[in-house]
Write an enzyme that holds these catalytic residues in place. Structure first.
Site, PDB file in Angstrom:
ATOM      1  N   THR A  31      21.140  41.836  -0.884  1.00 32.26           N
ATOM      2  CA  THR A  31      21.459  41.599   0.522  1.00 32.26           C
ATOM      3  C   THR A  31      21.362  42.871   1.347  1.00 32.26           C
ATOM      4  O   THR A  31      21.013  42.823   2.526  1.00 32.26           O
ATOM      5  CB  THR A  31      22.871  41.014   0.668  1.00 32.26           C
ATOM      6  OG1 THR A  31      23.793  41.882  -0.022  1.00 32.26           O
ATOM      7  CG2 THR A  31      22.957  39.609   0.078  1.00 32.26           C
ATOM      8  N   GLU A  94      19.178  35.747  -3.025  1.00 35.18           N
ATOM      9  CA  GLU A  94      19.793  37.006  -2.589  1.00 35.18           C
ATOM     10  C   GLU A  94      20.961  37.333  -3.508  1.00 35.18           C
ATOM     11  O   GLU A  94      21.826  36.485  -3.767  1.00 35.18           O
ATOM     12  CB  GLU A  94      20.331  36.874  -1.155  1.00 35.18           C
ATOM     13  CG  GLU A  94      19.270  36.750  -0.084  1.00 35.18           C
ATOM     14  CD  GLU A  94      18.728  38.111   0.377  1.00 35.18           C
ATOM     15  OE1 GLU A  94      19.205  39.161  -0.117  1.00 35.18           O
ATOM     16  OE2 GLU A  94      17.815  38.094   1.220  1.00 35.18           O
ATOM     17  N   HIS A 136      11.518  41.574  -4.292  1.00 32.69           N
ATOM     18  CA  HIS A 136      10.962  41.736  -2.951  1.00 32.69           C
ATOM     19  C   HIS A 136      10.055  42.967  -2.885  1.00 32.69           C
ATOM     20  O   HIS A 136       9.009  42.964  -2.240  1.00 32.69           O
ATOM     21  CB  HIS A 136      12.117  41.855  -1.945  1.00 32.69           C
ATOM     22  CG  HIS A 136      11.739  41.490  -0.550  1.00 32.69           C
ATOM     23  ND1 HIS A 136      12.621  41.561   0.507  1.00 32.69           N
ATOM     24  CD2 HIS A 136      10.561  41.035  -0.019  1.00 32.69           C
ATOM     25  CE1 HIS A 136      12.002  41.181   1.618  1.00 32.69           C
ATOM     26  NE2 HIS A 136      10.760  40.854   1.326  1.00 32.69           N
ATOM     27  N   ASP A 146      14.202  46.301  -2.667  1.00 30.98           N
ATOM     28  CA  ASP A 146      15.105  45.404  -3.384  1.00 30.98           C
ATOM     29  C   ASP A 146      14.391  44.485  -4.383  1.00 30.98           C
ATOM     30  O   ASP A 146      13.235  44.152  -4.169  1.00 30.98           O
ATOM     31  CB  ASP A 146      15.933  44.582  -2.378  1.00 30.98           C
ATOM     32  CG  ASP A 146      15.107  43.643  -1.489  1.00 30.98           C
ATOM     33  OD1 ASP A 146      14.092  44.102  -0.930  1.00 30.98           O
ATOM     34  OD2 ASP A 146      15.493  42.473  -1.356  1.00 30.98           O
TER      35      ASP A 146
HETATM   36 ZN   LIG Z   1      14.689  41.317   0.236  1.00 32.58          ZN
END
Ligand SMILES: [Zn+2]
Length: 227
Positions: A31, A94, A136, A146
């Protein structure tokens, strides 16, 4: 499979998936916010125009924000195996973590355990091959870090989720070509660092050294064997 403790927290931030597109990717995020409450607020704020299908808190609580049948908005400008509408064909999860900006820390065991259960259930519902389980940073190397180098991809792979090289291999070709074969967008400047952030976290320097090449070679051998 532990299906308990899923809390419904509907986000308005989604639209329809493109007709005929398979759901064949799983994208993991952190997050990157100070608190889970702040992250949930943002992921449900129509003005923010971001979302994910699920958020997993550090204590293992799972929030469902968007139905898997809909297109959540988590990937942004990204690419994997030549596909640029990653949101259209992926499930996004997430993981609550302050991230590199607010005090990056390890992902606790209850969170990883909940992720393992949830990902296992998702894999039973959608045809997602192991190499399409990505971070990601893998799909947006120049923009994103991330879930980052503290995320334990190895333990996840040991539980049947994603690929992690078990032994050394040989890179039989040019590094960028092999990265592209695996799925990376080699137009990204930070593509080697992104690969290392996932597969060789001991040193993330963007240099395609012998160990990085060996790990890449092992992965390529694996996908050539199984694809
Ligand atoms: Zn992300």
């Amino acid at each position: 499979m532990n299906g308990a403790r899923i809390i419904e927290k509907a986000s308005p931030n989604f639209n329809d998936r493109p007709a005929g597109s398979p759901v064949d990717m799983l994208v993991l995020h952190y997050t990157g916010m100070i608190s889970t409450e702040a992250a949930l607020d943002r992921l449900c704020d129509p003005a923010a125009k971001v979302s994910a299908h699920y958020l997993i808190d550090e204590d293992g609580t799972v929030y469902r924000l968007v139905p898997e049948s809909r297109r959540a908005w988590h990937a942004g400008l990204s690419a994997w195996r030549g596909h640029r509408d990653v949101n259209g064909r992926s499930i996004g999860i997430e993981l609550a973590n302050p991230g590199h900006e607010y005090g990056y820390r390890d992902f606790p065991a209850p969170q990883m355990s909940a992720l393992t259960d949830l990902a296992g259930a998702i894999l039973s519902r959608h045809p997602i091959p192991p190499r399409n389980i990505v971070g990601h940073s893998d799909i947006a190397p120049d923009r994103k870090l991330d879930p980052g180098e503290r995320f334990d991809w190895r333990s996840l792979a040991e539980r049947g989720i994603g690929l992690y090289p078990a032994q050394a291999g040989v890179a039989d070709g040019d590094v960028l070509s092999l990265l592209a074969e695996y799925g990376y967008d080699t137009g990204a400047r930070q593509v080697v660092a992104a690969f290392q952030r996932h597969f060789r976290t001991r040193r993330i320097d963007g240099k395609a050294d012998a160990e990085t090449q060996s790990i890449l070679g092992s992965l390529i051998a694996e996908i050539r064997r199984t694809d």
